[in-house]
Motif scaffolding. Sequence first.
Motif, short mmCIF file in Angstrom:
data_model
loop_
_atom_site.label_atom_id
_atom_site.label_comp_id
_atom_site.label_asym_id
_atom_site.label_seq_id
_atom_site.Cartn_x
_atom_site.Cartn_y
_atom_site.Cartn_z
N ARG A 648 0.69 -1.25 -0.03
CA ARG A 648 0.24 -0.10 -0.07
C ARG A 648 0.85 1.33 -0.05
O ARG A 648 0.31 2.29 -0.41
CB ARG A 648 -0.81 -0.01 1.22
N VAL A 649 2.05 1.18 0.71
CA VAL A 649 2.99 2.28 0.22
C VAL A 649 4.42 1.91 0.26
O VAL A 649 5.29 2.07 1.04
CB VAL A 649 2.93 3.17 1.78
N ARG A 755 3.35 8.79 0.54
CA ARG A 755 2.11 9.40 0.01
C ARG A 755 1.14 8.16 0.17
O ARG A 755 1.33 7.18 0.28
CB ARG A 755 2.31 9.59 -1.48
N GLY A 756 0.00 8.48 0.77
CA GLY A 756 -1.10 7.52 0.92
C GLY A 756 -1.07 6.89 2.48
O GLY A 756 -2.05 6.21 3.05
N ALA A 757 -0.23 7.83 3.25
CA ALA A 757 -0.27 7.39 4.49
C ALA A 757 -1.53 7.62 5.35
O ALA A 757 -1.88 6.62 6.05
CB ALA A 757 0.92 8.09 5.38
N GLN A 758 -2.17 8.94 5.13
CA GLN A 758 -3.26 8.97 5.88
C GLN A 758 -4.50 8.03 5.46
O GLN A 758 -5.31 7.78 6.31
CB GLN A 758 -3.68 10.40 5.70
N GLU A 759 -4.34 7.64 4.23
CA GLU A 759 -5.67 6.69 3.62
C GLU A 759 -5.44 5.42 4.17
O GLU A 759 -6.44 4.80 4.89
CB GLU A 759 -5.55 6.75 2.16
N LEU A 760 -4.02 5.21 4.44
CA LEU A 760 -3.78 3.89 5.07
C LEU A 760 -4.03 3.62 6.42
O LEU A 760 -4.85 2.70 6.87
CB LEU A 760 -2.36 3.33 4.89
N TRP A 763 -7.92 3.25 6.67
CA TRP A 763 -8.02 1.67 6.47
C TRP A 763 -7.84 0.85 7.56
O TRP A 763 -8.51 -0.02 7.74
CB TRP A 763 -7.09 1.38 5.07
#
Length: 793
Positions: A648-649, A755-760, A763
């Motif tokens: 995911r990251v 990038r994408g840390a907050q989304e992860l 999740w």
Amino acid sequence: MPVLDVRRDLTAITDEEVVALDAWWRASLYLTVGQIYLRDNVLLREPLRPEHIKPRLLGHWGTSPGLAFVYAHASRLIRETGDRAIYLAGPGHGGPALVAASWLEGSYTETYPRVTQDAEGLRRLCRQFSSPGGIPSHVSVTTPGSIHEGGELGYVLVHAFGAVMDNPDLLALAVVGDGEAETGPLEGSWKGISFLNPERDGAVLPVLHLNDAKISGPTVLGRKDRAEVRSLFEGHGYEVIEVEGSDLPGMHHRFAAALGGAWQRIREIQDDARSGAWTGARPRWPMIVLRTPKGWTGPDVVDGVQVGGTFRSHQVPLSGVRENPEHLARLESWLRSYRPDELFDDLGRPTTTAFGPHGAQRMSASPHANGGVLTRDLVLRDFRDYAVDVASPGVERAESTRRLGHLLRDVYSDNPDTFRLFCPDETNSNRLGDVFSVSDRAFMERVEPVDDHLSRHGRVMEVLSEHNCHGWLEGYTLTGRHGLFATYEAFAMVSASQTVQHSKWLEEARSLPWRAPVPSLNILLTSTAWRNDHNGFSHQGPGLIQVMLTHRGDVTRAYFPPDANCLLSVADHCLRSRSYVNLIVIDKQPQLQYLSMDEAIAHCAAGAGVWDWAGNDDGTAQPDIVLACAGDTPTLETVAAAQILRERVPQLRTRVVNVVDLMGLVRPRSHPHGMSDLFFSELFTDTADVVFAFHGFPGAIHQLVHGRPDADRFHVRGFIEEGTTTTPFDMTVLNKISRYHLVMDALNNARTTPRGAQELLGWCQDQLDLHHAYVREHLEDMPEISDWRVGSR
């Protein structure tokens, strides 16, 4: 085995023997009192003065006369029979009596040449007792002939029974104090005769020494009706022989008759068993109940207060000898009552040296009490032969401890009298049941057709007492044999104090060159906190790990193999080792297998390593985050967390470190297994944050990495006393060590924010919410959790 000669009557004693025996006993008592009180003028060549007295009186008198009395009579028995025997003193603070005995026998001087058998040696003997740089008041590791400390009470019988298992020619004479008899471990240890086989095992002769007092009052058995005491031990299956009194020489005659009768009964039992005449029924082994006054032969009344025969004689009956002239005079009179001029010649040499046995037959010189000199290496097959095939890491499952059971089966076959497994009724539960293909459970009580692998010939030791199992193994290893204690992890705390005490024994023995290294005490902790499913909170507790780390010394080892092949490698190492306490922690349930056997061997030899296949830092010296783990469930969650991060990251450079040898985290100057600074930096870097998933309490890792570079960068997840009857994964969620918690920790502590840390993060919280609802609806973990493998989604 040869048939034993039991025709000799040892119940009678001649007047000449009484004179010699009494002189030896008086000499022992004189030395005992001298150790407690004297620093100089130890032979009373001049009147006692205050400067001859120790500045601190720390000795214990009350139990010593009885201990010395039994020792003297046992020595006579050994001299007459030629038997091999060891003496275990259960009453606390009986050290001076046994030190005196070994000095009289000459073994103390052989062990410590400076403490010669003359006036100067006697002076050194007395000055060292309970003194700085000297010896303690217990029958400790420094005492020749001892395998039993006698400090923490309750273990004398379990040590005695363990010592005679597979030791057919050994007699363990175990003196049980009536204060000690009040402890839980001792109360449970009388059952040892239900497991002792007279065909192949030696004998334990308990002497319950009732003097009616402990440190501040009466004892239960001392005050209990005599008929009730007899009934209690007859109910346990003993043939009770009673001796009571203080009159001399009458007590010598009565105790000689009792001891000789007990010896003859033991020999009859063993003769029947070894000649083929035995019916197989459990014998009624003898025991002696000895009643003598507390502080026997010491001061009777002091300052108008009754002391002799009461609790007041427990420690130092005359406490004011340096300040009170009357007390000093009473002490001198007390010492002279033993007639020292008869006991020592003009040079201070004992005149009683011809009384007892000689050489290795002396109880203080028995090789069985220095078991390392008798130890034979185990015959161990190549542990690689029991390997699990691992084609790809983290794909196949297996019960790791079942593989260990296969290995132990063959250890039993190849070592029929030098290895035993000790387990509290849980051998099958812990997946070690393959041993039953070569040995039954030991049991000397009635066996019925419905019983499973239970017989008098069995050598697998199962009794529902951690104290018994642990103590039997201690006695077994201290007399030179090998073994393993396997228990549910939470209930290792029942016997945790025994583990600590044994560690202290081994630690002190390392400083004594005459103590030969003994087989290690190996403890397998399974049915762990993370996988006790239906049992609930009571079965969830990794406390022994923390206890041993807190009390760590050079002898402590703690291993957390993540899979079967690592377990086999660790077990082989532990079974070959000497004078350690080895904790091996791994669960019994099916678990993912990660390493091939060759990889496992290299990994365990290093103690820790980077699992490149689990991370994505590509060997860089500076990953963004390090995910570390120790323990099977933490390893599973860490590997799963690393996969989530990779997928995911992927730009986040993640390193995965697995630790097998926990003591490797310690600085090398603090523990022999401490990894070098360079290796530690190779694994964890000096600057990257480390999210560490640990099997036990989180504080343990912080304790171990103290002093390492920037130790505050270690963020530890572990067992935080959150438990219940729940699913395996829910346990990790409750304790915040789940893969989702580890992912969130990694994102929050990485040196860069991908990038994408907050989304992860969102999740992960959603997954935790889904889990919470699912397990309460379906009563089991989500399939994507329970069926997860490396590479699955």
